[in-house]
Design a protein around this motif. Sequence first.
Motif, PDB file in Angstrom:
ATOM      1  N   ASN A 145      37.005 -20.870  -7.689  1.00  0.00           N
ATOM      2  CA  ASN A 145      38.535 -20.666  -7.711  1.00  0.00           C
ATOM      3  C   ASN A 145      39.520 -22.172  -8.103  1.00  0.00           C
ATOM      4  N   ILE A 146      38.667 -22.933  -7.946  1.00  0.00           N
ATOM      5  CA  ILE A 146      39.275 -24.543  -8.464  1.00  0.00           C
ATOM      6  C   ILE A 146      38.929 -24.432  -9.226  1.00  0.00           C
ATOM      7  N   TRP A 147      37.718 -24.296 -10.588  1.00  0.00           N
ATOM      8  CA  TRP A 147      37.468 -24.211 -11.320  1.00  0.00           C
ATOM      9  C   TRP A 147      38.847 -23.355 -12.686  1.00  0.00           C
ATOM     10  N   ILE A 148      38.521 -21.996 -11.954  1.00  0.00           N
ATOM     11  CA  ILE A 148      39.452 -21.261 -12.576  1.00  0.00           C
ATOM     12  C   ILE A 148      41.232 -21.518 -12.472  1.00  0.00           C
ATOM     13  N   GLN A 149      41.329 -22.802 -12.310  1.00  0.00           N
ATOM     14  CA  GLN A 149      42.566 -22.569 -11.772  1.00  0.00           C
ATOM     15  C   GLN A 149      43.010 -24.223 -12.914  1.00  0.00           C
TER      16      GLN A 149
ATOM     17  N   LYS B 117      35.936 -32.227 -14.625  1.00  0.00           N
ATOM     18  CA  LYS B 117      37.139 -32.441 -13.690  1.00  0.00           C
ATOM     19  C   LYS B 117      37.224 -32.057 -12.340  1.00  0.00           C
ATOM     20  N   CYS B 118      36.655 -30.971 -12.144  1.00  0.00           N
ATOM     21  CA  CYS B 118      36.854 -30.327 -10.900  1.00  0.00           C
ATOM     22  C   CYS B 118      35.166 -31.649  -9.577  1.00  0.00           C
ATOM     23  N   ILE B 119      34.462 -31.618 -10.694  1.00  0.00           N
ATOM     24  CA  ILE B 119      33.809 -32.371 -10.255  1.00  0.00           C
ATOM     25  C   ILE B 119      34.335 -33.189  -9.423  1.00  0.00           C
ATOM     26  N   THR B 120      34.584 -34.182 -10.393  1.00  0.00           N
ATOM     27  CA  THR B 120      35.386 -35.992 -10.161  1.00  0.00           C
ATOM     28  C   THR B 120      36.392 -35.444  -9.363  1.00  0.00           C
ATOM     29  N   ILE B 121      36.880 -33.930  -8.707  1.00  0.00           N
ATOM     30  CA  ILE B 121      38.266 -34.306  -7.980  1.00  0.00           C
ATOM     31  C   ILE B 121      37.498 -34.657  -6.429  1.00  0.00           C
TER      32      ILE B 121
ATOM     33  N   LEU C 150      33.835 -37.549  -3.946  1.00  0.00           N
ATOM     34  CA  LEU C 150      33.103 -38.127  -1.783  1.00  0.00           C
ATOM     35  C   LEU C 150      34.088 -36.998  -1.103  1.00  0.00           C
ATOM     36  N   LYS C 151      33.913 -36.105  -1.431  1.00  0.00           N
ATOM     37  CA  LYS C 151      34.203 -35.223  -0.775  1.00  0.00           C
ATOM     38  C   LYS C 151      32.661 -34.110   0.203  1.00  0.00           C
ATOM     39  N   PRO C 152      32.833 -33.899   1.046  1.00  0.00           N
ATOM     40  CA  PRO C 152      31.729 -33.086   1.178  1.00  0.00           C
ATOM     41  C   PRO C 152      30.976 -32.157   0.799  1.00  0.00           C
ATOM     42  N   GLU C 153      32.408 -30.990   0.536  1.00  0.00           N
ATOM     43  CA  GLU C 153      32.116 -29.757   0.032  1.00  0.00           C
ATOM     44  C   GLU C 153      32.004 -29.695  -1.211  1.00  0.00           C
ATOM     45  N   PRO C 154      31.224 -28.957  -2.453  1.00  0.00           N
ATOM     46  CA  PRO C 154      32.046 -29.026  -3.777  1.00  0.00           C
ATOM     47  C   PRO C 154      33.129 -28.309  -4.516  1.00  0.00           C
TER      48      PRO C 154
END
Length: 62
Positions: A23-27, A8-12, A15-19
């Motif tokens: 912290n996003i994954w843990i959230q 889910k984090c990858i799909t979010i 298209l953005k330049p930053e991976p």
Amino acid sequence: MLLTAALKCITIRWLKPEPPTCNIWIQKVWDIYSMEEITYFLRLQKPVFNIRWSPAMPLLIQ
């Protein structure tokens, strides 16, 4: 569940330049955890929930 959160984090961030960050994954994992906790509580299966999430808890409590 952890893999689902990572995907889910990858799909979010697709298209953005930053991976995606840890912290996003843990959230995202905490979001899934909260929803599953409510679901198992309503189904009166709290012990099953505890068994299922017990391997992931040391990772999340850091």
